[in-house]
Write an enzyme that holds these catalytic residues in place. Structure first.
Site, PDB file in Angstrom:
ATOM      1  N   LYS A   1       3.302   0.283 -12.571  1.00  0.00           N
ATOM      2  CA  LYS A   1       3.825  -0.578 -11.491  1.00  0.00           C
ATOM      3  C   LYS A   1       3.193  -1.965 -11.527  1.00  0.00           C
ATOM      4  O   LYS A   1       3.882  -2.962 -11.462  1.00  0.00           O
ATOM      5  CB  LYS A   1       3.546   0.036 -10.106  1.00  0.00           C
ATOM      6  CG  LYS A   1       4.315   1.288  -9.797  1.00  0.00           C
ATOM      7  CD  LYS A   1       4.200   1.657  -8.305  1.00  0.00           C
ATOM      8  CE  LYS A   1       2.778   1.962  -7.865  1.00  0.00           C
ATOM      9  NZ  LYS A   1       2.185   3.152  -8.486  1.00  0.00           N
TER      10      LYS A   1
ATOM     11  N   ARG B   1       4.253   3.823   0.932  1.00  0.00           N
ATOM     12  CA  ARG B   1       3.745   5.030   0.282  1.00  0.00           C
ATOM     13  C   ARG B   1       3.992   6.269   1.137  1.00  0.00           C
ATOM     14  O   ARG B   1       3.662   7.361   0.722  1.00  0.00           O
ATOM     15  CB  ARG B   1       2.242   4.882   0.069  1.00  0.00           C
ATOM     16  CG  ARG B   1       1.830   4.589  -1.380  1.00  0.00           C
ATOM     17  CD  ARG B   1       0.352   4.307  -1.345  1.00  0.00           C
ATOM     18  NE  ARG B   1      -0.321   4.480  -2.574  1.00  0.00           N
ATOM     19  CZ  ARG B   1      -0.670   3.507  -3.397  1.00  0.00           C
ATOM     20  NH1 ARG B   1      -0.285   2.277  -3.159  1.00  0.00           N
ATOM     21  NH2 ARG B   1      -1.378   3.760  -4.463  1.00  0.00           N
TER      22      ARG B   1
ATOM     23  N   ARG C   1      -7.318   3.395 -18.592  1.00  0.00           N
ATOM     24  CA  ARG C   1      -7.014   2.128 -17.922  1.00  0.00           C
ATOM     25  C   ARG C   1      -8.289   1.319 -17.666  1.00  0.00           C
ATOM     26  O   ARG C   1      -9.314   1.853 -17.242  1.00  0.00           O
ATOM     27  CB  ARG C   1      -6.313   2.415 -16.594  1.00  0.00           C
ATOM     28  CG  ARG C   1      -6.137   1.184 -15.718  1.00  0.00           C
ATOM     29  CD  ARG C   1      -5.060   1.373 -14.702  1.00  0.00           C
ATOM     30  NE  ARG C   1      -5.493   2.116 -13.529  1.00  0.00           N
ATOM     31  CZ  ARG C   1      -4.699   2.325 -12.467  1.00  0.00           C
ATOM     32  NH1 ARG C   1      -3.452   1.878 -12.472  1.00  0.00           N
ATOM     33  NH2 ARG C   1      -5.143   2.997 -11.427  1.00  0.00           N
TER      34      ARG C   1
ATOM     35  N   ARG D   1     -11.560   0.999 -13.146  1.00  0.00           N
ATOM     36  CA  ARG D   1     -11.449   0.902 -11.695  1.00  0.00           C
ATOM     37  C   ARG D   1     -12.327   1.945 -11.031  1.00  0.00           C
ATOM     38  O   ARG D   1     -12.407   3.072 -11.507  1.00  0.00           O
ATOM     39  CB  ARG D   1      -9.979   1.140 -11.287  1.00  0.00           C
ATOM     40  CG  ARG D   1      -9.303  -0.091 -10.777  1.00  0.00           C
ATOM     41  CD  ARG D   1      -7.835   0.117 -10.630  1.00  0.00           C
ATOM     42  NE  ARG D   1      -7.487   1.033  -9.537  1.00  0.00           N
ATOM     43  CZ  ARG D   1      -6.273   1.099  -8.986  1.00  0.00           C
ATOM     44  NH1 ARG D   1      -5.315   0.299  -9.425  1.00  0.00           N
ATOM     45  NH2 ARG D   1      -6.006   1.939  -8.022  1.00  0.00           N
TER      46      ARG D   1
ATOM     47  N   ARG E   1      -5.029  11.289  -5.668  1.00  0.00           N
ATOM     48  CA  ARG E   1      -3.933  10.315  -5.540  1.00  0.00           C
ATOM     49  C   ARG E   1      -2.608  10.927  -6.008  1.00  0.00           C
ATOM     50  O   ARG E   1      -1.563  10.715  -5.407  1.00  0.00           O
ATOM     51  CB  ARG E   1      -4.239   9.030  -6.320  1.00  0.00           C
ATOM     52  CG  ARG E   1      -5.430   8.264  -5.772  1.00  0.00           C
ATOM     53  CD  ARG E   1      -5.349   6.759  -5.992  1.00  0.00           C
ATOM     54  NE  ARG E   1      -5.113   6.328  -7.349  1.00  0.00           N
ATOM     55  CZ  ARG E   1      -6.063   6.155  -8.259  1.00  0.00           C
ATOM     56  NH1 ARG E   1      -7.329   6.388  -7.969  1.00  0.00           N
ATOM     57  NH2 ARG E   1      -5.752   5.735  -9.466  1.00  0.00           N
TER      58      ARG E   1
END
Ligand code: AMP
Length: 225
Positions: free
Chosen positions: A17, A93, A130, A162, A173
């Site tokens: 995204k 969300r 990531r 992150r 999540r």
């Protein structure tokens, strides 16, 4: 003046995204509004709100609806979005957040919600590798690092993993995505405002697919600028 498109981008964490929203915002010349980026900026500022937000984010939990709705209401009240439209990344969300967005935009609504579809096995692989710039938020990966020594190509910031990309937070999540966010797909489908796009493959190909799907539904005339 033809107003710019008002788009919502949906997809699991790691679906791409963030990367795709930056590209779409450039293509359609509309502001990219990422609630995750807004909360990360608040955390960095060490404000009281930032310290509270950090606890939720570290655990992979959602920040309470009322707080998020208030932040988005304020951002969408700014001039740029009322004239040029927007791309919402990471909001809504929950169905409650989507209802509040409709209320906020009433009597209009968003033009289109785009679901970037990527299987869970693939997002788990992507999230593990990531990496992100602490200053501008540009995304990288272990397989696609910055050119020089984990220093951002864009702004020279440090590129790190992150803080919420721990195994426990990632699993939480994804669980919350299934429970709270996946029902949005049905909700936008019923309103005939949904298009699904395959998010696998090279990011350039995904961008092309997204633009084709958006223009197919809204027409290139919605492009502003
Ligand atoms: P993201 O960068 O979109 O993955 O968001 C990072 C974190 O910010 C999430 O895991 C949540 O803790 C929080 N967050 C971002 N957007 C929302 C939202 N719309 N509702 C609740 N929490 C959010």
């Amino acid at each position: 003046m033809v107003p710019g498109a008002r788009l919502v981008i949906l997809g699991k964490q790691g679906a791409g995204k963030g990367t795709q929203c930056v590209r779409l915002a450039r293509h359609y010349v509309v502001p990219h509004i990422s609630t995750g980026d807004m909360f990360r900026a608040a955390v960095k500022s060490r404000s009281e709100f930032g310290r509270k937000a950090e606890e939720y984010m570290r655990a992979g939990e959602l920040i309470p609806d009322d707080v998020v709705v208030g932040v988005v209401r304020e951002r969408l009240g700014q001039d740029d979005t009322s004239h040029r439209g927007f791309i919402l990344d990471g909001y809504p969300r929950t169905v409650y957040q989507a209802v509040q967005l409709s209320v906020l935009l009433s009597p209009d609504d968003i033009d289109l919600a785009v679901d970037i579809e990527v299987p869970t096995e693939a997002v788990l692989r992507r999230l593990a590798s990531r990496r992100v710039c602490v200053d501008c938020g540009k995304n990288y990966s272990v397989d696609n690092p910055p050119r020089f020594d984990w220093t951002c190509d864009n702004c020279g910031g440090e590129v790190v993993q992150r803080e919420d990309d721990t195994e426990a937070a990632i699993m939480r999540r994804l669980q919350l995505y299934e429970q709270a966010t996946a029902p949005l797909i049905e909700w936008y489908l019923e309103k005939d405002r949904l298009v699904a796009v395959d998010g696998l493959g090279h990011p350039d190909h995904v961008t092309q697919r997204l633009i084709r799907a958006i223009d197919g539904r809204l027409g290139p005339a919605r492009r502003h600028g």
